[in-house]
Scaffold this motif. Structure first.
Motif, PDB file in Angstrom:
ATOM      1  N   ILE A  42       0.842  -1.240   0.063  1.00 46.96           N
ATOM      2  CA  ILE A  42       0.101   0.217   0.071  1.00 46.96           C
ATOM      3  C   ILE A  42       0.947   1.161  -0.134  1.00 46.96           C
ATOM      4  CG2 ILE A  42      -0.254   0.501   2.314  1.00 46.96           C
ATOM      5  CD1 ILE A  42      -3.223   0.676   1.982  1.00 46.96           C
ATOM      6  N   SER A  43       2.172   1.005   0.465  1.00 48.11           N
ATOM      7  CA  SER A  43       3.128   2.306   0.524  1.00 48.11           C
ATOM      8  C   SER A  43       3.313   2.832  -0.948  1.00 48.11           C
ATOM      9  CB  SER A  43       4.136   1.937   1.324  1.00 48.11           C
ATOM     10  OG  SER A  43       5.075   1.113   0.395  1.00 48.11           O
ATOM     11  N   PHE A  44       3.149   2.110  -2.063  1.00 49.01           N
ATOM     12  CA  PHE A  44       3.255   2.591  -3.323  1.00 49.01           C
ATOM     13  C   PHE A  44       2.617   3.559  -3.909  1.00 49.01           C
ATOM     14  CE2 PHE A  44       5.367  -1.555  -3.367  1.00 49.01           C
ATOM     15  CZ  PHE A  44       6.933  -1.260  -3.638  1.00 49.01           C
ATOM     16  N   SER A  48       2.701   7.612  -3.941  1.00 52.90           N
ATOM     17  CA  SER A  48       2.511   8.487  -5.425  1.00 52.90           C
ATOM     18  C   SER A  48       1.531   9.517  -4.973  1.00 52.90           C
ATOM     19  CB  SER A  48       1.821   7.334  -6.272  1.00 52.90           C
ATOM     20  OG  SER A  48       1.341   7.942  -7.288  1.00 52.90           O
ATOM     21  N   LYS A  49       0.561   9.503  -4.221  1.00 51.23           N
ATOM     22  CA  LYS A  49      -0.224  10.532  -3.922  1.00 51.23           C
ATOM     23  C   LYS A  49       0.368  11.529  -2.888  1.00 51.23           C
ATOM     24  CE  LYS A  49      -4.183   7.414  -4.563  1.00 51.23           C
ATOM     25  NZ  LYS A  49      -5.462   6.725  -4.018  1.00 51.23           N
ATOM     26  N   SER A  80       8.436  -0.153   6.294  1.00 48.24           N
ATOM     27  CA  SER A  80       9.146  -0.773   5.166  1.00 48.24           C
ATOM     28  C   SER A  80      10.195   0.154   4.580  1.00 48.24           C
ATOM     29  CB  SER A  80       8.102  -1.177   4.019  1.00 48.24           C
ATOM     30  OG  SER A  80       7.259  -0.445   3.472  1.00 48.24           O
ATOM     31  N   GLY A  81      10.026   1.360   5.166  1.00 46.86           N
ATOM     32  CA  GLY A  81      11.096   2.524   4.576  1.00 46.86           C
ATOM     33  C   GLY A  81      10.801   3.097   3.524  1.00 46.86           C
ATOM     34  N   ALA A  82       9.425   3.487   3.346  1.00 44.29           N
ATOM     35  CA  ALA A  82       8.880   4.096   2.479  1.00 44.29           C
ATOM     36  C   ALA A  82       9.226   5.596   2.293  1.00 44.29           C
ATOM     37  CB  ALA A  82       7.257   4.252   2.427  1.00 44.29           C
ATOM     38  N   ASN A  83       9.976   6.215   3.248  1.00 44.27           N
ATOM     39  CA  ASN A  83      10.534   7.664   3.098  1.00 44.27           C
ATOM     40  C   ASN A  83      12.000   7.802   2.828  1.00 44.27           C
ATOM     41  OD1 ASN A  83       8.248   8.674   4.372  1.00 44.27           O
ATOM     42  ND2 ASN A  83       9.057   8.108   6.294  1.00 44.27           N
ATOM     43  N   PHE A  84      12.504   6.627   2.361  1.00 43.77           N
ATOM     44  CA  PHE A  84      14.016   6.363   2.093  1.00 43.77           C
ATOM     45  C   PHE A  84      14.426   7.370   0.913  1.00 43.77           C
ATOM     46  CE2 PHE A  84      15.113   2.284   4.507  1.00 43.77           C
ATOM     47  CZ  PHE A  84      14.833   2.936   5.493  1.00 43.77           C
ATOM     48  N   GLN A  85      13.354   7.607   0.035  1.00 44.94           N
ATOM     49  CA  GLN A  85      13.766   8.112  -1.406  1.00 44.94           C
ATOM     50  C   GLN A  85      13.833   9.482  -1.068  1.00 44.94           C
ATOM     51  OE1 GLN A  85      10.343   8.353  -4.224  1.00 44.94           O
ATOM     52  NE2 GLN A  85       9.330   7.149  -2.734  1.00 44.94           N
ATOM     53  N   HIS A  86      13.354  10.226   0.004  1.00 47.59           N
ATOM     54  CA  HIS A  86      13.188  11.564   0.101  1.00 47.59           C
ATOM     55  C   HIS A  86      14.465  11.924   1.184  1.00 47.59           C
ATOM     56  CE1 HIS A  86       9.376  12.063  -1.506  1.00 47.59           C
ATOM     57  NE2 HIS A  86       8.948  11.011  -0.987  1.00 47.59           N
TER      58      HIS A  86
END
Length: 242
Positions: A42-44, A48-49, A80-86
């Protein structure tokens, strides 16, 4: 509206009785193994939003980098590390989460984030960060976490403890809506169900009040409506400086 809300909430509570029984019997612990898979996928959609909001928030991270050395960042309830890209390049990250089953999915995102330095993963609730020393990090990040912790004020105080003087607590959370809205009505009606679906998630929390009361020296806080399902549309974001 109040009477109708309580009646509807009672109906939902009756419907989730089997889940309450499963929790009492210890069977709900099995869901904690499945929950990381659910959150990872669901993090994807969420990212995205919410990409613009996250980018806007986390571009402020570099303001808190030390003069010498990389930014030291602690993420509480990392999932799951959804913030890493930022996060900025060279950032040294320590991750904590009470659910050890997130580690596999955390590693997947870390493997895709070679611009970061992964220090360690600590299995611990946000209320007890004893594995992290006082005044030892530049930034603490907490996103979509304060809705499900047992004691939000304690988590915020732990974040404040581990921050160096002048460091910042970054947050992004869904919160309860204004009492006069239908969103507020349905948030309270569906809260018993969301608790089990979200592994303890409470969509009726006024989280900003805990942050405001935490005694930070400066606070930047924004209320906004996120482009999400209406139950979790009300959000806050910002940072608080120790």
């Amino acid at each position: 509206m109040s009477i109708l809300m309580h009646v509807c909430t009672l109906v939902i509570k009756i419907l989730v009785l089997p889940l309450q029984v499963a929790e009492l019997l210890g069977l709900y612990q099995l869901y904690k193994r499945v929950f990381p898979v659910f959150i990872y996928n669901i993090s994807f959609s969420y990212n995205s939003k919410m990409n613009d909001k996250k980018r806007e928030l986390f571009r402020e991270l570099l303001r808190f980098s030390p003069r010498a050395g990389p930014l030291r960042l602690l993420e509480v309830g990392c999932g799951s590390g959804a913030n890493f890209q930022h996060y900025p390049s060279g950032c040294r990250i320590t991750c904590t989460d009470p659910n050890p089953h997130f580690k596999e999915y955390l590693q997947k995102n870390m493997d895709k984030s070679d611009h970061l330095v992964y220090e360690k993963f600590v299995v611990a609730p946000g209320e007890d960060l004893r594995a992290v020393e006082d005044n030892s990090v530049d930034v603490v990040v907490c996103t979509l976490v304060l809705c499900s912790v047992s004691n939000a004020p304690k988590v915020i105080q732990e974040a404040k403890r581990v921050l160096r003087p002048g460091g910042a607590f970054f947050f992004l959370e869904h919160v309860v809506d204004e009492p006069s809205t239908w969103t507020y009505f349905f948030q309270h009606v569906f809260q018993p169900f969301m608790y089990y679906l979200g592994d303890g998630c409470e969509i009726t929390r006024a989280t900003w009040k805990h942050i405001e009361a935490a005694g930070f020296s400066d606070l930047k806080l924004l209320h906004f409506q996120a482009p999400l399902v209406f139950l979790i549309r009300p959000h806050i974001s910002g940072y608080a400086v120790k």
